[in-house]
Scaffold this active site. Structure first.
Site, short mmCIF file in Angstrom:
data_model
loop_
_atom_site.label_atom_id
_atom_site.label_comp_id
_atom_site.label_asym_id
_atom_site.label_seq_id
_atom_site.Cartn_x
_atom_site.Cartn_y
_atom_site.Cartn_z
N PHE A 1 0.82 -1.22 0.00
CA PHE A 1 0.00 0.00 0.00
C PHE A 1 0.85 1.26 0.00
O PHE A 1 0.36 2.34 -0.33
CB PHE A 1 -0.96 0.00 1.20
CG PHE A 1 -0.35 0.47 2.49
CD1 PHE A 1 0.26 -0.42 3.36
CD2 PHE A 1 -0.37 1.82 2.83
CE1 PHE A 1 0.84 0.02 4.54
CE2 PHE A 1 0.19 2.27 4.01
CZ PHE A 1 0.81 1.36 4.86
N LYS A 2 2.13 1.15 0.35
CA LYS A 2 3.00 2.32 0.38
C LYS A 2 3.03 3.03 -0.97
O LYS A 2 3.26 4.24 -1.03
CB LYS A 2 4.43 1.93 0.77
CG LYS A 2 4.59 1.19 2.10
CD LYS A 2 4.32 2.05 3.28
CE LYS A 2 4.85 1.50 4.61
NZ LYS A 2 4.32 0.21 5.05
N ASP A 3 2.80 2.29 -2.06
CA ASP A 3 2.82 2.91 -3.38
C ASP A 3 1.75 4.00 -3.52
O ASP A 3 1.94 4.96 -4.27
CB ASP A 3 2.59 1.86 -4.48
CG ASP A 3 3.78 0.92 -4.65
OD1 ASP A 3 4.93 1.40 -4.58
OD2 ASP A 3 3.56 -0.28 -4.87
#
Ligand SMILES: *Cc1c(COP(=O)(O)O)cnc(C)c1O
Length: 466
Positions: A111-113
């Site tokens: 999810f960091k993207d």
């Protein structure tokens, strides 16, 4: 829109400065001075929109005055174009009233993207205006580093240094950081754990001569722009399930408290969120703090959900700031206690406020594996270990209100843990199938501030034409 520090001593900044600064100069974290509201009609109108358009509407008031509407739209379009799913953040159903929000379709499969891709675009746009160059230093438990490298690789006016704990990230995570060949990418394997990486990063930010000398910028989840980008998918997911006419709950696998804090901001903006459930692995400082009122570090035990192997949960400070009535001095006093004695007691009134917003639960290693296996059997879904922590804890909070659990990484990012639990080895998506064939480039570094500063200065000097 102005941003203020949780410790009350640093100057208020606009969005652009808050984004480029990261950590406030008083050691605090930036938060919006006031949280903009979205009406029920505005929330309803998000239904069925492309993700980028919903992101534009949610983020716009926070960046107004720094990015024009057209700029923001262009940056969002670029940020999410590389995702492997048309919906960007699709929802799947796990059972009656339980849904999984898949946040792993970005270029590095976590999810960091969602935040890193847009922050990369926004920082680049800000630098283009002034012709400046910056040095990004990030600490990672595995996923932030690769997402940051992916967002900044190859840019001529940015160097990106990533500190990760040597031997404590998965092979896929490591290779995503060590295989990019661009000269501005510097993967540093630090002898220590994630908290050491984070502590050295904070030391660099608190060393003003170094900070100003290299034009240090931070992309860790202490950066407000990261939190902001994550607010968006709380809206899109809730609206898919009938918000604002129906309330929903969220369970969030939590380490540094950034992702779940974004959910809290969505709620403060007007999204009718019923409960926000903190899900921790065996490194359970947040669950212990929520249950007993004592926030105390006990050392990290490496787990099969390594991106949550954290004992000091930086963004919790933002929630504390609100719970303490936005009293920066009170936050500073608690943080001094943390530094001096490894913990603090949360004042009862603040504890009561936190409990009205958040529930919590913890998931052991055995329960994580059992959940991966059970979900495979009952739904056919393969969960990554972090998402499994969320699903297990969500299971203890199911009721009449639909629950959305955040799936924070793709199972193929943690193939060993998934295979151990199910006998199945999840394959990487085709677009990164050659990851294991690419050469690695990494520098082993000691857990030592001076050595790190020297290395960073030397590397930059070697890259910048005299
Ligand atoms: C970073 C990360 C988390 C924890 O997110 P926080 O914002 O630090 O709470 C959970 N799962 C995965 C896969 C991550 O990469």
């Amino acid at each position: 829109m102005k941003y203020i520090s949780t410790r009350g001593q640093a100057p208020a900044l606009g969005f652009g400065e808050a984004m480029m600064t990261g950590l406030a100069r008083d050691g605090g974290l930036y938060v919006p001075e006031t949280v903009p509201q979205m009406s029920a009609a505005e929330i309803s109108a998000l239904a069925g929109l492309p993700y980028e358009e919903a992101a534009f509407r949610v983020m716009r008031p926070f960046v107004a005055g720094f990015f024009s509407d057209d700029e923001l739209k262009t940056l969002l379009a670029r940020a999410y174009a590389g995702f492997g799913h048309a919906a960007r953040a699709p929802l799947v159903q796990l059972g009656p009233n339980h849904f999984l929000l898949e946040l792993f379709h970005g270029p590095t499969l976590a999810f960091k993207d969602f935040a890193m891709q847009i922050i990369g675009q926004m920082m680049q746009a800000a630098l283009a205006r002034t012709g400046e160059r910056i040095t990004i230093v990030g600490a990672t438990s595995g996923d932030t580093g690769s997402a940051a490298i992916e967002a900044f690789r190859g840019l001529s006016n940015v160097d990106v240094f990533i500190l990760f704990p040597h031997g404590r990230v998965s092979e896929v995570q490591r290779r995503q950081m060590t295989t990019p060949s661009e000269a501005n990418v510097h993967a540093l394997a630090l002898d220590g754990d994630f908290d050491d990486c984070q502590a050295r990063l904070k030391d660099m930010f608190n060393d003003f001569a170094f900070r100003d000398g290299v034009r240090l910028a931070g992309v860790n989840s202490i950066n407000w722009a990261r939190v902001l980008a994550q607010v968006v998918y709380y809206f899109t997911a809730a609206v898919s399930l009938g918000a604002p006419h129906r309330r929903v709950g969220f369970t969030v696998p939590t380490g540094n408290f950034g992702d779940i804090f974004a959910g809290y901001i969505a709620k403060r903006m007007g999204l009718p969120i019923d409960r926000l459930v903190i899900a921790t692995n065996q490194n359970d400082i947040l669950d212990r703090a929520m249950k007993g009122g004592d926030y105390r570090t006990v050392g990290v035990r490496p787990s099969i959900s390594p991106s949550m192997d954290i004992q000091v949960s930086s963004n919790f400070e933002r929630a504390l700031f609100d719970a303490l009535g936005r009293d920066g001095a009170a936050v500073q006093a608690l943080m001094d206690g943390l530094k001096q004695s490894g913990g603090f007691t949360i004042p009862p009134a603040a504890m009561e406020k936190l409990r009205t917003e958040f529930d919590s639960g913890r998931c052991s290693e055995e329960e994580t594996r059992a959940t991966i296996a059970a979900l495979r059997q009952t739904t056919g879904e393969l969960l990554c270990p972090h998402s499994a922590v969320g699903v297990k804890v969500a299971g203890e909070h199911l009721g009449a209100v639909p629950m959305i659990t955040l799936a924070t990484a793709h199972p193929a990012k943690f193939p060993d843990a998934v295979e151990q639990a199910t006998g199945l080895r999840p394959a990487l998506p085709a677009r990164m199938a050659d990851l294991f064939d690419r050469p690695e480039r990494v520098t082993r570094v000691p857990n030592d501030l001076e050595a790190l500063k020297t290395l960073i200065r030397d590397r930059i000097a070697g890259r910048v034409p005299a």
